[in-house]
Motif scaffolding. Sequence first.
Motif, PDB file in Angstrom:
ATOM      1  N   LYS A   1       3.948  -1.298   2.568  1.00 17.27           N
ATOM      2  CA  LYS A   1       5.144  -0.474   2.477  1.00 17.27           C
ATOM      3  C   LYS A   1       6.041  -0.887   1.311  1.00 17.27           C
ATOM      4  O   LYS A   1       6.520  -0.042   0.545  1.00 17.27           O
ATOM      5  N   ASP A   2       6.290  -2.181   1.139  1.00 12.89           N
ATOM      6  CA  ASP A   2       7.152  -2.644   0.040  1.00 12.89           C
ATOM      7  C   ASP A   2       6.550  -2.328  -1.324  1.00 12.89           C
ATOM      8  O   ASP A   2       7.266  -2.029  -2.283  1.00 12.89           O
TER       9      ASP A   2
ATOM     10  N   LYS B   1       7.205   1.373  -1.916  1.00  8.40           N
ATOM     11  CA  LYS B   1       8.637   1.569  -2.203  1.00  8.40           C
ATOM     12  C   LYS B   1       8.926   1.204  -3.650  1.00  8.40           C
ATOM     13  O   LYS B   1       9.660   1.903  -4.348  1.00  8.40           O
TER      14      LYS B   1
END
Length: 101
Positions: free
Chosen positions: A16-17, A20
């Motif tokens: 996820k990071d 992002k």
Amino acid sequence: MKKSLSPCGQFKFGEKDYWKCVMMKYTATPFHLVGTCKLGPKSDPQAVVNEKLKVYRVDHLRVVDSSIMPKIIKGNTNAPTIMIAEKTGDMFKKEWLSGVI
């Protein structure tokens, strides 16, 4: 093993990071944007420029690029943008020779 995009290398690919970071660092569009200064009649509340590409309510300012196209075309915007510039050049010459500008 998949390689990460360099500005996001501090994150593990696919997490996820990581995504992002990719969304924040790679925000360019492949599309040819048009319509931000829509050409149209004064009665159209979304119109920004008139048929002579003069900006409504701003003296001595014209917009001469693809942003005047009210809707995006299906093809590349390069040729219509050149046409807009050529047509505007003709308008400038006509106005200059007639003493309007």
